[in-house]
Write an enzyme that holds these catalytic residues in place. Structure first.
Site, PDB file in Angstrom:
ATOM      1  N   TYR A 185       0.813  -1.221   0.000  1.00 15.11           N
ATOM      2  CA  TYR A 185       0.000   0.000   0.000  1.00 15.11           C
ATOM      3  C   TYR A 185       0.846   1.271   0.000  1.00 15.11           C
ATOM      4  CZ  TYR A 185      -4.138  -2.764   0.105  1.00 15.11           C
ATOM      5  OH  TYR A 185      -5.117  -3.647  -0.268  1.00 15.11           O
TER       6      TYR A 185
ATOM      7  N   ARG B 205       1.592   1.963  -3.523  1.00 12.41           N
ATOM      8  CA  ARG B 205       0.422   2.486  -4.235  1.00 12.41           C
ATOM      9  C   ARG B 205       0.128   3.920  -3.803  1.00 12.41           C
ATOM     10  NH1 ARG B 205      -4.128  -1.965  -3.857  1.00 12.41           N
ATOM     11  NH2 ARG B 205      -5.269  -0.563  -5.250  1.00 12.41           N
TER      12      ARG B 205
ATOM     13  N   ASN C 235     -12.745   2.377  -6.603  1.00 13.78           N
ATOM     14  CA  ASN C 235     -11.366   2.856  -6.583  1.00 13.78           C
ATOM     15  C   ASN C 235     -11.024   3.468  -5.228  1.00 13.78           C
ATOM     16  OD1 ASN C 235     -11.332   2.068  -9.238  1.00 13.78           O
ATOM     17  ND2 ASN C 235     -11.748   4.121 -10.038  1.00 13.78           N
ATOM     18  N   ILE C 236      -9.811   3.263  -4.823  1.00 12.85           N
ATOM     19  CA  ILE C 236      -9.381   3.768  -3.505  1.00 12.85           C
ATOM     20  C   ILE C 236      -8.424   4.953  -3.665  1.00 12.85           C
ATOM     21  CG2 ILE C 236      -9.665   1.497  -2.428  1.00 12.85           C
ATOM     22  CD1 ILE C 236      -6.646   1.082  -2.636  1.00 12.85           C
ATOM     23  N   ASP C 237      -8.226   5.413  -4.929  1.00 15.21           N
ATOM     24  CA  ASP C 237      -7.207   6.445  -5.193  1.00 15.21           C
ATOM     25  C   ASP C 237      -7.655   7.868  -4.891  1.00 15.21           C
ATOM     26  OD1 ASP C 237      -7.885   5.752  -8.692  1.00 15.21           O
ATOM     27  OD2 ASP C 237      -8.863   7.219  -7.415  1.00 15.21           O
TER      28      ASP C 237
ATOM     29  N   HIS D  81     -14.824   0.631  -1.422  1.00 14.39           N
ATOM     30  CA  HIS D  81     -13.716  -0.224  -0.969  1.00 14.39           C
ATOM     31  C   HIS D  81     -12.715   0.546  -0.137  1.00 14.39           C
ATOM     32  CE1 HIS D  81     -14.729  -3.049  -4.551  1.00 14.39           C
ATOM     33  NE2 HIS D  81     -15.566  -3.169  -3.547  1.00 14.39           N
TER      34      HIS D  81
ATOM     35  N   CYS E  89      -6.853   1.908  13.136  1.00 15.75           N
ATOM     36  CA  CYS E  89      -6.200   0.983  14.061  1.00 15.75           C
ATOM     37  C   CYS E  89      -6.885  -0.377  13.975  1.00 15.75           C
ATOM     38  CB  CYS E  89      -6.305   1.518  15.498  1.00 15.75           C
ATOM     39  SG  CYS E  89      -5.557   0.399  16.701  1.00 15.75           S
TER      40      CYS E  89
ATOM     41  N   ASN F 133     -16.524   0.738 -21.239  1.00 20.25           N
ATOM     42  CA  ASN F 133     -15.377  -0.089 -20.852  1.00 20.25           C
ATOM     43  C   ASN F 133     -14.488  -0.371 -22.062  1.00 20.25           C
ATOM     44  OD1 ASN F 133     -14.609  -1.251 -18.212  1.00 20.25           O
ATOM     45  ND2 ASN F 133     -14.405  -3.129 -19.401  1.00 20.25           N
ATOM     46  N   LEU F 134     -13.218  -0.640 -21.770  1.00 18.89           N
ATOM     47  CA  LEU F 134     -12.291  -0.879 -22.880  1.00 18.89           C
ATOM     48  C   LEU F 134     -12.584  -2.203 -23.576  1.00 18.89           C
ATOM     49  CD1 LEU F 134     -10.007   0.808 -23.979  1.00 18.89           C
ATOM     50  CD2 LEU F 134      -8.399  -0.430 -22.546  1.00 18.89           C
TER      51      LEU F 134
HETATM   52  C1  BV8 Z   1     -17.430  -9.562   0.585  1.00 18.71           C
HETATM   53  C2  BV8 Z   1      -9.562  -2.866  -2.154  1.00 18.71           C
HETATM   54  C3  BV8 Z   1     -18.660 -10.807   2.114  1.00 18.71           C
HETATM   55  C4  BV8 Z   1      -8.274  -3.547  -2.141  1.00 18.71           C
HETATM   56  C5  BV8 Z   1     -10.964  -4.347  -3.402  1.00 18.71           C
HETATM   57  C6  BV8 Z   1     -13.999 -16.345  -2.398  1.00 18.71           C
HETATM   58  C7  BV8 Z   1     -13.332 -16.010  -1.228  1.00 18.71           C
HETATM   59  C8  BV8 Z   1     -13.519 -14.789  -0.586  1.00 18.71           C
HETATM   60  C9  BV8 Z   1     -14.407 -13.856  -1.120  1.00 18.71           C
HETATM   61  C10 BV8 Z   1     -15.044 -14.209  -2.295  1.00 18.71           C
HETATM   62  C11 BV8 Z   1     -14.871 -15.413  -2.933  1.00 18.71           C
HETATM   63  N1  BV8 Z   1     -15.641 -15.422  -4.048  1.00 18.71           N
HETATM   64  C12 BV8 Z   1     -16.297 -14.260  -4.150  1.00 18.71           C
HETATM   65  C13 BV8 Z   1     -15.972 -13.534  -3.073  1.00 18.71           C
HETATM   66  C14 BV8 Z   1     -16.461 -12.221  -2.780  1.00 18.71           C
HETATM   67  C15 BV8 Z   1     -15.362 -11.241  -3.141  1.00 18.71           C
HETATM   68  C16 BV8 Z   1     -15.225 -11.209  -4.644  1.00 18.71           C
HETATM   69  O1  BV8 Z   1     -16.085 -10.681  -5.327  1.00 18.71           O
HETATM   70  N2  BV8 Z   1     -14.110 -11.799  -5.139  1.00 18.71           N
HETATM   71  C17 BV8 Z   1     -13.869 -11.828  -6.555  1.00 18.71           C
HETATM   72  C18 BV8 Z   1     -12.349 -11.794  -6.792  1.00 18.71           C
HETATM   73  C19 BV8 Z   1     -14.490 -13.110  -7.114  1.00 18.71           C
HETATM   74  N3  BV8 Z   1     -15.790  -9.968  -2.631  1.00 18.71           N
HETATM   75  C20 BV8 Z   1     -15.367  -9.602  -1.415  1.00 18.71           C
HETATM   76  O2  BV8 Z   1     -14.578 -10.219  -0.750  1.00 18.71           O
HETATM   77  C21 BV8 Z   1     -16.015  -8.340  -0.890  1.00 18.71           C
HETATM   78  N4  BV8 Z   1     -16.532  -8.613   0.421  1.00 18.71           N
HETATM   79  O3  BV8 Z   1     -17.939 -10.186  -0.309  1.00 18.71           O
HETATM   80  O4  BV8 Z   1     -17.694  -9.798   1.884  1.00 18.71           O
HETATM   81  C22 BV8 Z   1     -18.714 -11.083   3.539  1.00 18.71           C
HETATM   82  C23 BV8 Z   1     -19.940 -11.392   4.084  1.00 18.71           C
HETATM   83  C24 BV8 Z   1     -20.030 -11.690   5.412  1.00 18.71           C
HETATM   84  C25 BV8 Z   1     -18.888 -11.640   6.220  1.00 18.71           C
HETATM   85  C26 BV8 Z   1     -17.651 -11.305   5.667  1.00 18.71           C
HETATM   86  C27 BV8 Z   1     -17.557 -11.033   4.319  1.00 18.71           C
HETATM   87  C28 BV8 Z   1     -14.966  -7.252  -0.777  1.00 18.71           C
HETATM   88  C29 BV8 Z   1     -14.547  -6.848  -2.167  1.00 18.71           C
HETATM   89  C30 BV8 Z   1     -13.612  -5.650  -2.060  1.00 18.71           C
HETATM   90  C31 BV8 Z   1     -12.200  -6.124  -2.272  1.00 18.71           C
HETATM   91  N5  BV8 Z   1     -11.327  -4.958  -2.297  1.00 18.71           N
HETATM   92  N6  BV8 Z   1     -10.225  -3.237  -3.362  1.00 18.71           N
HETATM   93  C32 BV8 Z   1      -7.318  -2.797  -3.012  1.00 18.71           C
HETATM   94  O5  BV8 Z   1      -7.753  -2.078  -3.937  1.00 18.71           O
HETATM   95  O6  BV8 Z   1      -6.112  -2.962  -2.760  1.00 18.71           O
HETATM   96  S1  BV8 Z   1     -11.492  -4.920  -4.904  1.00 18.71           S
HETATM   97  C33 BV8 Z   1     -10.304  -4.434  -6.029  1.00 18.71           C
HETATM   98  O7  BV8 Z   1     -10.411  -5.254  -7.149  1.00 18.71           O
HETATM   99  C34 BV8 Z   1     -10.551  -3.059  -6.557  1.00 18.71           C
HETATM  100  O8  BV8 Z   1     -11.012  -2.181  -5.598  1.00 18.71           O
HETATM  101  C35 BV8 Z   1     -11.540  -3.301  -7.629  1.00 18.71           C
HETATM  102  O9  BV8 Z   1     -12.825  -3.230  -7.093  1.00 18.71           O
HETATM  103  C36 BV8 Z   1     -11.324  -4.727  -7.992  1.00 18.71           C
HETATM  104  C37 BV8 Z   1     -10.830  -4.781  -9.392  1.00 18.71           C
HETATM  105  O10 BV8 Z   1     -11.963  -4.504 -10.137  1.00 18.71           O
HETATM  106  P1  BV8 Z   1     -12.010  -3.317 -11.199  1.00 18.71           P
HETATM  107  O11 BV8 Z   1     -12.076  -2.014 -10.489  1.00 18.71           O
HETATM  108  O12 BV8 Z   1     -13.117  -3.681 -12.088  1.00 18.71           O
HETATM  109  O13 BV8 Z   1     -10.621  -3.310 -11.930  1.00 18.71           O
HETATM  110  P2  BV8 Z   1     -10.127  -4.346 -13.006  1.00 18.71           P
HETATM  111  O14 BV8 Z   1      -8.680  -4.092 -13.228  1.00 18.71           O
HETATM  112  O15 BV8 Z   1     -10.590  -5.720 -12.613  1.00 18.71           O
HETATM  113  O16 BV8 Z   1     -10.935  -3.961 -14.341  1.00 18.71           O
HETATM  114  C38 BV8 Z   1     -10.642  -2.741 -14.984  1.00 18.71           C
HETATM  115  C39 BV8 Z   1     -11.533  -2.690 -16.216  1.00 18.71           C
HETATM  116  O17 BV8 Z   1     -11.343  -1.427 -16.840  1.00 18.71           O
HETATM  117  C40 BV8 Z   1     -11.205  -3.743 -17.230  1.00 18.71           C
HETATM  118  O18 BV8 Z   1     -12.390  -4.352 -17.683  1.00 18.71           O
HETATM  119  C41 BV8 Z   1     -10.535  -2.956 -18.386  1.00 18.71           C
HETATM  120  O19 BV8 Z   1     -10.877  -3.490 -19.648  1.00 18.71           O
HETATM  121  C42 BV8 Z   1     -11.159  -1.611 -18.223  1.00 18.71           C
HETATM  122  N7  BV8 Z   1     -10.324  -0.480 -18.645  1.00 18.71           N
HETATM  123  C43 BV8 Z   1      -8.976  -0.376 -18.606  1.00 18.71           C
HETATM  124  N8  BV8 Z   1      -8.599   0.848 -19.046  1.00 18.71           N
HETATM  125  C44 BV8 Z   1      -9.749   1.522 -19.360  1.00 18.71           C
HETATM  126  C45 BV8 Z   1     -10.841   0.678 -19.103  1.00 18.71           C
HETATM  127  N9  BV8 Z   1     -12.122   1.057 -19.318  1.00 18.71           N
HETATM  128  C46 BV8 Z   1     -12.321   2.299 -19.788  1.00 18.71           C
HETATM  129  N10 BV8 Z   1     -11.319   3.161 -20.053  1.00 18.71           N
HETATM  130  C47 BV8 Z   1     -10.036   2.815 -19.856  1.00 18.71           C
HETATM  131  N11 BV8 Z   1      -9.037   3.706 -20.141  1.00 18.71           N
HETATM  132 ZN    ZN Z   2      -5.473   1.662  18.664  1.00 18.74          ZN
END
Ligand code: BV8
Ligand code: ZN
Length: 243
Positions: free
Chosen positions: A64, A67, A100-102, A117, A125, A216-217
């Site tokens: 982090y 980032r 996004n977190i940026d 997110h 903490c 989307n791209l």
């Molecule tokens: C939850 C912070 C429930 C971190 C992020 C198995 C095990 C554990 C969990 C799961 C599992 N299966 C499913 C899950 C649920 C899980 C999930 O969905 N997993 C996925 C991988 C299958 N979700 C979670 O865990 C969520 N919590 O479900 O909790 C729960 C219930 C009860 C009790 C406890 C828990 C939490 C999800 C949040 C995770 N944190 N971010 C960090 O950033 O460091 S997610 C992280 O990845 C990002 O924040 C972002 O959201 C994600 C990536 O996604 P995108 O933003 O879409 O980015 P990506 O690169 O994938 O795509 C970019 C797109 O843009 C592409 O399509 C590209 O073509 C396009 N593009 C590129 N350039 C351009 C463009 N488009 C237009 N113009 C351009 N120029």
């Molecule tokens: Zn503390």
């Protein structure tokens, strides 16, 4: 086929926007897909998770810190500016849910933002209930400790396997509910539609009667859920999308 017909703004229109890493790509911030979900041979899900933090907190803080350092040099692009201008025109008939977190949407001028997110420049903490605080500091080598209770500090970010803030989800839900009966557009931009619950918003909005539009791209995982798919760069498409 790219249907580039702009969306007409009128006094009844409500717009919910969902952005992902693709909207920040043109600002120079790598998306998750660019890295194939990898970072320094670690899977992002392994580093961006409570298990990863428990296993190696110093590694997570290096991830982090790098980032924070990279994103701090980046500025909003025309896609961010277009969404800030849209909020200016719609006011409380607009809400932006971002994965996004940026923080670039805030820098661009959006105020009606739900950072689903968390935020890269906020720290909390892991042991006591002190309020999360604004933090630009970098910790590439050591894990910062809470000066109140001595526990490890952590980024105020929703990791994989962690719940999103119920208040955030409620705010989005309330906006969708209030939009029922009005003309509503759900616009997703720059997201691969892989991560839930964010990726499920398109279905919730469609069931609420919204027109669903994707910019989307490339075709994402949940492309079939959208009424309209505009393939292109968000920095080029978004400025011309609303008239
Ligand atoms: C939850 C912070 C429930 C971190 C992020 C198995 C095990 C554990 C969990 C799961 C599992 N299966 C499913 C899950 C649920 C899980 C999930 O969905 N997993 C996925 C991988 C299958 N979700 C979670 O865990 C969520 N919590 O479900 O909790 C729960 C219930 C009860 C009790 C406890 C828990 C939490 C999800 C949040 C995770 N944190 N971010 C960090 O950033 O460091 S997610 C992280 O990845 C990002 O924040 C972002 O959201 C994600 C990536 O996604 P995108 O933003 O879409 O980015 P990506 O690169 O994938 O795509 C970019 C797109 O843009 C592409 O399509 C590209 O073509 C396009 N593009 C590129 N350039 C351009 C463009 N488009 C237009 N113009 C351009 N120029
Ligand atoms: Zn503390």
């Amino acid at each position: 086929m790219n249907d580039l017909a702009p969306l007409r703004l009128d006094d009844d229109l409500r717009v919910l926007v969902l952005t992902g890493a693709g909207v920040s790509a043109e600002s120079g911030i790598a998306t998750f897909r660019d890295s194939n979900g990898l970072w320094e041979q670690h899977r992002v899900e392994d580093v961006a998770s409570p298990e990863g933090f428990a296993r190696d907190p110093a590694l997570v803080w290096r991830f982090y810190s790098l980032r924070r350092e990279a994103a701090a040099k980046c500025a909003p692009n025309p896609g961010h500016a277009a969404l800030a201008a849209l909020e200016d025109r719609l006011g409380d008939r607009f809400l932006l849910a971002t994965q996004n977190i940026d923080g670039l949407h805030g820098v661009a001028g959006n105020t009606r933002v739900v950072e689903m997110h968390g935020n890269l420049y906020t720290t909390r903490c892991s042991g006591c209930d002190r309020r999360p605080f604004r933090d630009d500091s970098l910790h590439p080598d050591a894990v910062p400790r809470c000066d109140r209770c001595g526990s490890m500090l952590r980024p105020h970010i929703v990791w994989f396997g962690e719940r999103l803030d119920p208040a955030d989800l409620q705010r989005i839900e309330d906006f969708i509910r209030a939009a029922r009966g009005h003309r509503m557009v759900f616009l997703a931009a720059g997201t691969s539609g892989v991560v839930y619950p964010a990726a499920g918003l398109v279905d919730v909005c469609r069931r609420a009667g919204a027109e669903t539009v994707l910019v989307n791209l490339e075709a994402p995982d949940n492309v079939g859920a959208f009424d309209r798919v505009i393939t292109g760069r968000s920095g080029e498409v978004l400025p011309a999308l609303f008239v």
